[in-house]
Design an enzyme around this catalytic site. Structure first.
Site, PDB file in Angstrom:
ATOM      1  N   GLY A  10      88.942  47.459  18.487  1.00 47.14           N
ATOM      2  CA  GLY A  10      88.009  48.492  18.943  1.00 47.14           C
ATOM      3  C   GLY A  10      88.755  49.783  19.247  1.00 47.14           C
ATOM      4  N   GLY A  74      87.464  42.412   8.975  1.00 48.68           N
ATOM      5  CA  GLY A  74      88.277  42.519   7.773  1.00 48.68           C
ATOM      6  C   GLY A  74      89.255  41.368   7.579  1.00 48.68           C
ATOM      7  N   GLY A 113      95.016  45.528  20.836  1.00 42.57           N
ATOM      8  CA  GLY A 113      94.855  44.624  21.974  1.00 42.57           C
ATOM      9  C   GLY A 113      95.300  43.224  21.593  1.00 42.57           C
ATOM     10  CG  ASP A 138      88.282  44.755  27.146  1.00 36.60           C
ATOM     11  OD1 ASP A 138      87.417  45.597  27.402  1.00 36.60           O
ATOM     12  OD2 ASP A 138      88.270  44.045  26.128  1.00 36.60           O
ATOM     13  CD  GLU A 233      81.516  43.226  27.553  1.00 38.84           C
ATOM     14  OE1 GLU A 233      80.571  43.758  26.957  1.00 38.84           O
ATOM     15  OE2 GLU A 233      82.689  43.232  27.127  1.00 38.84           O
ATOM     16  NE  ARG A 275      62.824  50.806  36.777  1.00 40.26           N
ATOM     17  CZ  ARG A 275      61.852  50.288  37.512  1.00 40.26           C
ATOM     18  NH1 ARG A 275      62.020  49.099  38.090  1.00 40.26           N
ATOM     19  NH2 ARG A 275      60.721  50.940  37.694  1.00 40.26           N
ATOM     20  CG  HIS A 281      79.991  50.773  22.066  1.00 35.29           C
ATOM     21  ND1 HIS A 281      78.971  49.850  22.134  1.00 35.29           N
ATOM     22  CD2 HIS A 281      81.016  50.176  21.426  1.00 35.29           C
ATOM     23  CE1 HIS A 281      79.375  48.740  21.531  1.00 35.29           C
ATOM     24  NE2 HIS A 281      80.599  48.908  21.097  1.00 35.29           N
ATOM     25  CG  LEU A 282      77.588  55.918  27.220  1.00 33.31           C
ATOM     26  CD1 LEU A 282      76.704  55.939  28.446  1.00 33.31           C
ATOM     27  CD2 LEU A 282      77.707  57.323  26.627  1.00 33.31           C
TER      28      LEU A 282
HETATM   29  O1  F6P Z   1      87.595  44.946  23.685  1.00 34.87           O
HETATM   30  C1  F6P Z   1      87.001  46.188  23.885  1.00 34.87           C
HETATM   31  C2  F6P Z   1      85.501  46.063  23.905  1.00 34.87           C
HETATM   32  O2  F6P Z   1      84.953  47.341  24.152  1.00 34.87           O
HETATM   33  C3  F6P Z   1      84.947  45.030  24.874  1.00 34.87           C
HETATM   34  O3  F6P Z   1      84.961  45.490  26.208  1.00 34.87           O
HETATM   35  C4  F6P Z   1      83.579  44.786  24.285  1.00 34.87           C
HETATM   36  O4  F6P Z   1      83.086  43.506  24.612  1.00 34.87           O
HETATM   37  C5  F6P Z   1      83.832  44.879  22.815  1.00 34.87           C
HETATM   38  O5  F6P Z   1      85.016  45.630  22.639  1.00 34.87           O
HETATM   39  C6  F6P Z   1      82.723  45.511  22.032  1.00 34.87           C
HETATM   40  O6  F6P Z   1      83.027  45.448  20.688  1.00 34.87           O
HETATM   41  P1  F6P Z   1      82.170  46.149  19.545  1.00 34.87           P
HETATM   42  O7  F6P Z   1      82.613  47.580  19.474  1.00 34.87           O
HETATM   43  O8  F6P Z   1      82.522  45.369  18.320  1.00 34.87           O
HETATM   44  O9  F6P Z   1      80.736  46.044  19.923  1.00 34.87           O
END
Ligand code: F6P
Length: 357
Positions: A10, A74, A113, A138, A233, A275, A281-282
Site C-alpha cells: 500500500g 501481482g 511493509g 500500521d 479495523e 454515529r 484511505h484518508l
Molecule cells: O497496510 C496498510 C493498510 O492501509 C491497512 O491499514 C489497511 O487494512 C490496508 O492497507 C488497506 O489496503 P487496500 O489499500 O488494499 O484497501
C-alpha cells in the site's frame, strides 16, 4: 554503479521523501538510480522503470503517494501477518534476475511493509543484493521502533477526531471512529490519545461492549453527554470475530465494518444517538507530516549507505532517535503489536480512557 529502488504494498505518506533521499545520496556518490514502476512488477522483463536524476526529485519530498506507483497485488504479492511466508514462484524470480542483470543493478532498495519485505527476503536469499526500508502506516514492523507513514496517519486521525468532537458535543452523541492498522492497534492508540478519545478498542485487548456502554453511561451521569470511541479495523468482536469485507480471490482479507457494528451495539446498550465514521484511505493519502518527511529522507540516505557498504539483506531501522539497520529476517513474519502492559497503554488508562476490558 547503478542501483534500483521500488515501492511495494500500500502507498504511504513519505515514500517520495525516501526516493528523494536515495537519489540525493546516490548522486553524491556518482551513482545512477533506476526507479522501478508499480512495485516488484517493474522488475519483470523487459523492466518497467525510469532513470531518476536529482532533477526528477525536485519538490517531491512533500508529496503524498509515490511517483513510482505501487501495488499490493501481482506476481510478487506475499500475504502479510503472523507466521506468513513469501512464496514467489521460481520462474518469476528468474525473470526478475534477468532484468537486474541486464540493467546491471548492483543494489535493490525495497521500500515496503511486512509482506513486501518478506518478498525482499526471498529475493535476497535467491542472490539479489537487497536493502530494505520500513514503510507502513500500521507501524507494525519488527526490528524498528517506527516506520515512516505512521505519524501522517495518526495526524489524519487526530484532525478527524477534532472535527468529529465538535459535532458529537453539539448533538450529545456517541461518535465511533474506525481507523486502519490491520492487526495492530498503533493508529487507534496514538490517534485516540492525541485526539481525546474516551474509549479505544484495539486488536490486542479483548473488549466487552457492556463495559464500554457502562463507561459511556457513567460519563453521561457526570454531565458528559457526548463520547468519542475509536476502534481499530482489526479489533475483534466480543465473540472473537474479525469484521471483513469482500476482496478479490487470493487477495489479503480486507478489514472494515467494525465501526458500524460497535456503533449499533452501543446505541442499543446506552440508548444514545450514535454515529459511525470510517476514515479509510484518508489516513494513507495526502502530504506527509514533517516527521515522516525527515524519517523518509534519512531512511533513503541510510539505504544508500548500506548499499555502499555492501550490507545486503539489511533493513534500515529507527531506534532511540537514530537511524541504524537490522537484518530483514528479524523484521518480517511476526508483527510488532501493541503491548497491553506497556507504558503508553498504562498512560491511556491513567488519563481515564476506557479500553473496553
Ligand atoms: O497496510 C496498510 C493498510 O492501509 C491497512 O491499514 C489497511 O487494512 C490496508 O492497507 C488497506 O489496503 P487496500 O489499500 O488494499 O484497501
Amino acid at each position: 554503479m547503478r542501483i534500483g529502488i521500488l515501492n511495494s504494498g500500500g502507498d504511504c505518506p513519505g515514500l517520495n521523501a525516501v526516493i528523494h533521499g536515495v537519489v540525493g545520496a546516490a548522486s553524491k556518490l556518482g551513482w545512477e538510480v533506476i526507479g522501478f514502476r508499480d512495485g516488484f512488477e517493474g522488475l519483470l522483463p523487459p523492466g518497467d522503470y525510469q532513470v531518476l536524476d536529482p532533477e526528477d526529485t525536485v519538490g517531491i519530498l512533500k508529496l503524498g503517494g509515490t511517483i513510482l506507483g505501487t501495488t499490493n497485488k501481482g506476481h510478487f504479492a506475499a500475504k502479510m501477518g503472523e507466521g506468513t511466508k513469501a512464496e514467489i514462484a521460481e520462474k518469476v524470480i528468474e525473470k526478475a534476475k534477468r532484468t537486474m542483470k541486464q540493467l546491471e543493478i548492483r543494489a535493490l532498495i525495497v521500500v515496503g511493509g511486512d509482506g513486501s519485505l518478506s518478498t525482499a527476503l526471498q529475493l535476497f536469499k535467491a542472490g539479489f543484493p537487497v536493502i530494505g526500508v520500513p514503510k507502513t502506516i500500521d507501524n507494525d514492523l519488527q526490528a524498528t521502533a517506527m516506520t515512516f507513514g505512521f505519524d501522517s496517519a495518526v495526524s489524519c486521525v487526530v484532525d478527524a477526531m477534532d472535527r468529529l468532537h465538535t459535532t458529537a458535543v453539539s448533538h450529545k452523541r456517541v461518535m465511533v471512529v474506525e481507523v486502519m492498522g490491520r492487526n495492530a492497534g498503533w493508529i487507534a492508540l496514538w490517534g485516540g490519545i492525541a485526539g481525546g478519545a474516551n474509549v479505544i478498542l484495539m486488536p490486542e485487548i479483548e473488549f466487552s461492549l457492556d463495559k464500554v456502554a457502562t463507561h459511556i453511561k457513567e460519563r453521561e451521569a457526570k454531565g458528559n453527554h457526548s463520547s468519542m470511541v475509536i476502534v481499530a479495523e482489526g479489533a475483534r468482536t466480543p465473540e472473537g470475530d474479525l469484521v471483513t469485507q469482500e476482496n478479490e480471490e487470493g487477495a489479503e482479507v480486507r478489514l472494515g465494518g467494525i465501526g458500524e457494528f460497535v456503533a449499533s451495539e452501543l446505541a442499543k446498550r446506552t440508548g444514545k444517538d450514535t454515529r459511525a465514521c470510517t476514515l479509510g484511505h484518508l489516513q494513507r493519502g495526502g502530504a506527509p507530516t514533517s516527521l515522516d518527511r525527515i524519517l523518509g529522507a534519512r531512511f533513503g540516505v541510510k539505504a544508500v549507505k548500506l548499499a555502499e557498504e555492501g550490507r545486503f539483506g539489511r533493513m534500515v531501522s529507527y531506534q532511540s532517535y537514530h537511524v541504524s539497520s537490522a537484518s530483514i529476517e528479524k523484521a518480517v513474519h511476526k508483527l510488532r503489536l501493541v503491548d497491553p502492559e506497556s507504558e503508553v497503554v498504562a498512560a491511556a488508562r491513567a488519563i481515564g480512557i476506557c479500553l473496553g476490558d
